[in-house]
Design a protein around this motif. Structure first.
Motif, PDB file in Angstrom:
ATOM      1  N   VAL A  50      -0.696 -10.120  16.940  1.00 15.15           N
ATOM      2  CA  VAL A  50      -0.257 -11.747  16.158  1.00 15.15           C
ATOM      3  C   VAL A  50      -1.923 -11.796  16.575  1.00 15.15           C
ATOM      4  O   VAL A  50      -2.406 -11.631  17.841  1.00 15.15           O
ATOM      5  N   ASP A  51      -2.791 -12.014  15.389  1.00 19.65           N
ATOM      6  CA  ASP A  51      -4.348 -13.108  15.899  1.00 19.65           C
ATOM      7  C   ASP A  51      -3.944 -14.708  15.869  1.00 19.65           C
ATOM      8  O   ASP A  51      -4.982 -15.300  16.874  1.00 19.65           O
ATOM      9  N   LYS A  52      -3.855 -14.760  15.229  1.00 26.34           N
ATOM     10  CA  LYS A  52      -3.633 -16.417  15.209  1.00 26.34           C
ATOM     11  C   LYS A  52      -2.132 -17.152  14.714  1.00 26.34           C
ATOM     12  O   LYS A  52      -1.816 -16.791  13.324  1.00 26.34           O
ATOM     13  N   ILE A  53      -2.100 -18.411  14.691  1.00 22.23           N
ATOM     14  CA  ILE A  53      -0.689 -18.984  13.929  1.00 22.23           C
ATOM     15  C   ILE A  53      -1.532 -20.323  13.319  1.00 22.23           C
ATOM     16  O   ILE A  53      -2.157 -20.523  14.134  1.00 22.23           O
ATOM     17  N   HIS A  54      -0.827 -20.836  12.262  1.00 25.57           N
ATOM     18  CA  HIS A  54      -1.821 -21.496  11.689  1.00 25.57           C
ATOM     19  C   HIS A  54      -0.678 -22.426  11.810  1.00 25.57           C
ATOM     20  O   HIS A  54       0.070 -22.601  10.738  1.00 25.57           O
ATOM     21  N   ILE A  55      -0.958 -23.875  12.423  1.00 24.63           N
ATOM     22  CA  ILE A  55       0.380 -24.581  12.083  1.00 24.63           C
ATOM     23  C   ILE A  55      -0.027 -26.452  10.708  1.00 24.63           C
ATOM     24  O   ILE A  55      -0.775 -26.256  10.443  1.00 24.63           O
ATOM     25  N   ILE A  56       1.027 -25.125   9.517  1.00 22.02           N
ATOM     26  CA  ILE A  56       0.811 -26.359   8.376  1.00 22.02           C
ATOM     27  C   ILE A  56       1.211 -28.063   8.451  1.00 22.02           C
ATOM     28  O   ILE A  56       0.212 -28.709   8.377  1.00 22.02           O
ATOM     29  N   ASN A  57       2.291 -27.807   8.862  1.00 24.85           N
ATOM     30  CA  ASN A  57       3.381 -29.674   9.020  1.00 24.85           C
ATOM     31  C   ASN A  57       3.167 -29.363  10.117  1.00 24.85           C
ATOM     32  O   ASN A  57       2.935 -29.300  11.525  1.00 24.85           O
ATOM     33  N   GLU A  58       3.397 -30.764  10.242  1.00 20.31           N
ATOM     34  CA  GLU A  58       3.377 -31.742  11.127  1.00 20.31           C
ATOM     35  C   GLU A  58       4.238 -31.414  12.530  1.00 20.31           C
ATOM     36  O   GLU A  58       5.274 -31.193  11.776  1.00 20.31           O
ATOM     37  N   ILE A  59       4.212 -31.002  13.341  1.00 22.37           N
ATOM     38  CA  ILE A  59       4.876 -31.062  14.911  1.00 22.37           C
ATOM     39  C   ILE A  59       5.842 -31.934  14.940  1.00 22.37           C
ATOM     40  O   ILE A  59       5.699 -33.030  15.458  1.00 22.37           O
ATOM     41  N   LYS A  60       7.241 -31.930  14.610  1.00 24.90           N
ATOM     42  CA  LYS A  60       8.497 -32.408  14.882  1.00 24.90           C
ATOM     43  C   LYS A  60       9.302 -31.975  15.484  1.00 24.90           C
ATOM     44  O   LYS A  60       9.818 -31.482  15.340  1.00 24.90           O
ATOM     45  N   PHE A  61       9.990 -32.386  16.373  1.00 26.98           N
ATOM     46  CA  PHE A  61      11.217 -32.155  17.645  1.00 26.98           C
ATOM     47  C   PHE A  61      12.404 -33.252  16.892  1.00 26.98           C
ATOM     48  O   PHE A  61      12.542 -34.142  16.034  1.00 26.98           O
ATOM     49  N   THR A  62      14.345 -32.669  16.676  1.00 26.35           N
ATOM     50  CA  THR A  62      15.270 -33.169  17.093  1.00 26.35           C
ATOM     51  C   THR A  62      15.597 -32.998  17.823  1.00 26.35           C
ATOM     52  O   THR A  62      16.000 -31.670  18.218  1.00 26.35           O
ATOM     53  N   ILE A 112       1.242 -16.393   9.713  1.00 22.35           N
ATOM     54  CA  ILE A 112       0.494 -15.564  11.112  1.00 22.35           C
ATOM     55  C   ILE A 112      -0.291 -14.418  10.219  1.00 22.35           C
ATOM     56  O   ILE A 112      -0.157 -14.094   9.355  1.00 22.35           O
ATOM     57  N   GLU A 113      -0.880 -14.601  10.854  1.00 17.75           N
ATOM     58  CA  GLU A 113      -2.383 -13.983  10.789  1.00 17.75           C
ATOM     59  C   GLU A 113      -2.422 -12.300  11.226  1.00 17.75           C
ATOM     60  O   GLU A 113      -2.313 -13.008  12.697  1.00 17.75           O
ATOM     61  N   ALA A 114      -2.231 -11.328  11.024  1.00 13.84           N
ATOM     62  CA  ALA A 114      -1.767  -9.834  12.057  1.00 13.84           C
ATOM     63  C   ALA A 114      -2.804  -8.642  11.552  1.00 13.84           C
ATOM     64  O   ALA A 114      -2.898  -8.689  10.289  1.00 13.84           O
ATOM     65  N   HIS A 115      -2.541  -8.646  12.581  1.00 11.00           N
ATOM     66  CA  HIS A 115      -3.018  -6.549  11.615  1.00 11.00           C
ATOM     67  C   HIS A 115      -2.736  -5.150  12.820  1.00 11.00           C
ATOM     68  O   HIS A 115      -1.504  -5.823  13.572  1.00 11.00           O
ATOM     69  N   GLY A 165      -7.156 -17.527   0.113  1.00  8.70           N
ATOM     70  CA  GLY A 165      -8.087 -19.205   0.057  1.00  8.70           C
ATOM     71  C   GLY A 165      -7.718 -20.155   1.434  1.00  8.70           C
ATOM     72  O   GLY A 165      -7.116 -19.583   2.236  1.00  8.70           O
ATOM     73  N   PRO A 166      -8.258 -21.222   1.216  1.00 10.29           N
ATOM     74  CA  PRO A 166      -8.520 -22.019   2.921  1.00 10.29           C
ATOM     75  C   PRO A 166      -6.561 -22.163   2.925  1.00 10.29           C
ATOM     76  O   PRO A 166      -6.156 -22.078   2.084  1.00 10.29           O
ATOM     77  N   ILE A 167      -6.682 -22.360   4.175  1.00  8.28           N
ATOM     78  CA  ILE A 167      -5.002 -22.243   4.902  1.00  8.28           C
ATOM     79  C   ILE A 167      -5.372 -24.030   4.796  1.00  8.28           C
ATOM     80  O   ILE A 167      -5.734 -24.092   5.991  1.00  8.28           O
ATOM     81  N   PRO A 168      -4.360 -24.941   4.724  1.00  8.25           N
ATOM     82  CA  PRO A 168      -4.300 -26.596   5.392  1.00  8.25           C
ATOM     83  C   PRO A 168      -3.302 -26.333   5.836  1.00  8.25           C
ATOM     84  O   PRO A 168      -2.656 -27.217   6.397  1.00  8.25           O
ATOM     85  N   THR A 169      -4.059 -26.768   7.226  1.00  6.04           N
ATOM     86  CA  THR A 169      -3.847 -26.544   8.245  1.00  6.04           C
ATOM     87  C   THR A 169      -3.562 -28.195   9.312  1.00  6.04           C
ATOM     88  O   THR A 169      -4.253 -29.163   8.367  1.00  6.04           O
ATOM     89  N   ALA A 198      -2.202 -21.579  25.987  1.00  7.11           N
ATOM     90  CA  ALA A 198      -2.360 -21.630  24.421  1.00  7.11           C
ATOM     91  C   ALA A 198      -2.497 -22.946  24.064  1.00  7.11           C
ATOM     92  O   ALA A 198      -2.782 -24.041  25.330  1.00  7.11           O
ATOM     93  N   ARG A 199      -4.254 -23.419  22.858  1.00  6.08           N
ATOM     94  CA  ARG A 199      -4.454 -24.249  22.820  1.00  6.08           C
ATOM     95  C   ARG A 199      -4.550 -24.051  21.394  1.00  6.08           C
ATOM     96  O   ARG A 199      -5.170 -23.333  20.646  1.00  6.08           O
ATOM     97  N   MET A 200      -4.450 -25.238  20.693  1.00  4.38           N
ATOM     98  CA  MET A 200      -4.483 -25.292  19.110  1.00  4.38           C
ATOM     99  C   MET A 200      -5.618 -26.151  18.862  1.00  4.38           C
ATOM    100  O   MET A 200      -5.731 -26.927  19.154  1.00  4.38           O
ATOM    101  N   GLU A 201      -6.623 -25.696  18.137  1.00  2.00           N
ATOM    102  CA  GLU A 201      -8.243 -26.287  17.541  1.00  2.00           C
ATOM    103  C   GLU A 201      -7.742 -26.406  15.856  1.00  2.00           C
ATOM    104  O   GLU A 201      -7.444 -25.454  15.549  1.00  2.00           O
ATOM    105  N   ASN A 202      -7.596 -27.484  16.060  1.00  2.46           N
ATOM    106  CA  ASN A 202      -7.081 -28.361  14.568  1.00  2.46           C
ATOM    107  C   ASN A 202      -6.196 -27.475  13.823  1.00  2.46           C
ATOM    108  O   ASN A 202      -6.447 -26.202  12.220  1.00  2.46           O
ATOM    109  N   GLY A 203      -5.742 -27.535  14.208  1.00  4.60           N
ATOM    110  CA  GLY A 203      -4.039 -26.512  13.891  1.00  4.60           C
ATOM    111  C   GLY A 203      -4.190 -24.763  14.056  1.00  4.60           C
ATOM    112  O   GLY A 203      -2.626 -24.388  13.186  1.00  4.60           O
ATOM    113  N   VAL A 204      -5.055 -24.733  14.155  1.00  5.97           N
ATOM    114  CA  VAL A 204      -4.960 -22.658  14.260  1.00  5.97           C
ATOM    115  C   VAL A 204      -4.357 -22.675  15.855  1.00  5.97           C
ATOM    116  O   VAL A 204      -5.485 -22.723  16.415  1.00  5.97           O
ATOM    117  N   ILE A 205      -3.899 -21.886  16.503  1.00  5.58           N
ATOM    118  CA  ILE A 205      -3.573 -21.290  17.828  1.00  5.58           C
ATOM    119  C   ILE A 205      -4.289 -19.523  17.690  1.00  5.58           C
ATOM    120  O   ILE A 205      -3.958 -18.840  17.135  1.00  5.58           O
TER     121      ILE A 205
END
Length: 214
Positions: A50-62, A112-115, A165-169, A198-205
């Motif tokens: 796994v190379d990158k994980i792009h977070i698209i939706n807001e992080i919400k807990f329940t 999820i971006e992977a090779h 195309g661009p991923i809307p993180t 782990a560090r998330m930069e503009n929605g990308v890990i």
């Protein structure tokens, strides 16, 4: 390299330090992301990274409460039954059930971006181009070996190939601290957890070049 879009209603990427009642990480762990891809296409001749994980939706807990079993059938129990100790090899769910709270993620959506890398278990006719075509075809058709899930099997993951195309993180940068990276199975008698900062930069890990701690 592949990009697979995954989404679902709930997810629970359990923190290992909280064992009694589950508490999810804020984002998927690399091993959970790899497990989703392996559910779509697994082959002993390749190993997913796994190379990158792009977070698209807001992080919400329940919070939810779930019925779980308090115990499990161990390998030692199975061996003793095979040796004829007369014990029954089963768990009575009605007698062994416990209700536990869980803090989980809600309305999750990732890319999820992977090779993959070839392994020594690949057949003579296997090659990267062949595997790349197979996994892309499976993503486009919605085929999988088993239903991918977000941490727990009751939280299924829907998937498709990212159309490009661009991923809307999410526009968020956050230090997520130490997170489980994977498990080291090189010594089956002593399986070791591996962690990374782990560090998330503009929605990308970015997990491609992270330092793995053992």
């Amino acid at each position: 390299m592949i990009q697979v879009e995954v989404w679902g209603d709930y997810a629970c990427f359990s923190r290992p330090e909280l064992r009694v009642e589950r508490m999810s990480y804020d984002v998927p762990t690399p091993s959970a992301a790899r497990g989703i891809i392996e559910a779509i296409f697994f082959h002993p001749g390749l190993k997913w990274k796994v190379d990158k994980i792009h977070i698209i939706n807001e992080i919400k807990f329940t919070n939810i409460r779930r019925n779980e079993l308090k115990s499990k059938i161990s390998a030692d129990t199975v061996r003793s039954v095979m040796n004829g100790n007369g014990r029954a090899l089963y768990l009575a769910a009605a007698q062994d059930i416990a209700q536990r709270a869980a803090t989980i993620l809600q309305d999750v959506h990732y890319v999820i971006e992977a090779h993959f890398e070839m392994t020594d278990r690949a057949a003579p006719g296997d090659n990267p181009g062949k595997f790349q075509d197979i996994v892309k075809r499976r993503m486009e058709r919605g085929q999988c070996y088993h239903t991918p899930y977000f941490g727990c099997r009751e939280f299924p993951a829907y998937f498709r190939r990212w159309p490009g195309g661009p991923i809307p993180t999410i526009p968020e940068t956050r230090d997520l601290g130490l997170m489980l990276y994977d498990l080291d199975y090189s010594d089956p008698a002593n399986i070791q957890p591996m962690f990374f900062h782990a560090r998330m930069e503009n929605g990308v890990i970015d997990t491609a070049d992270c330092e793995v701690l053992r």
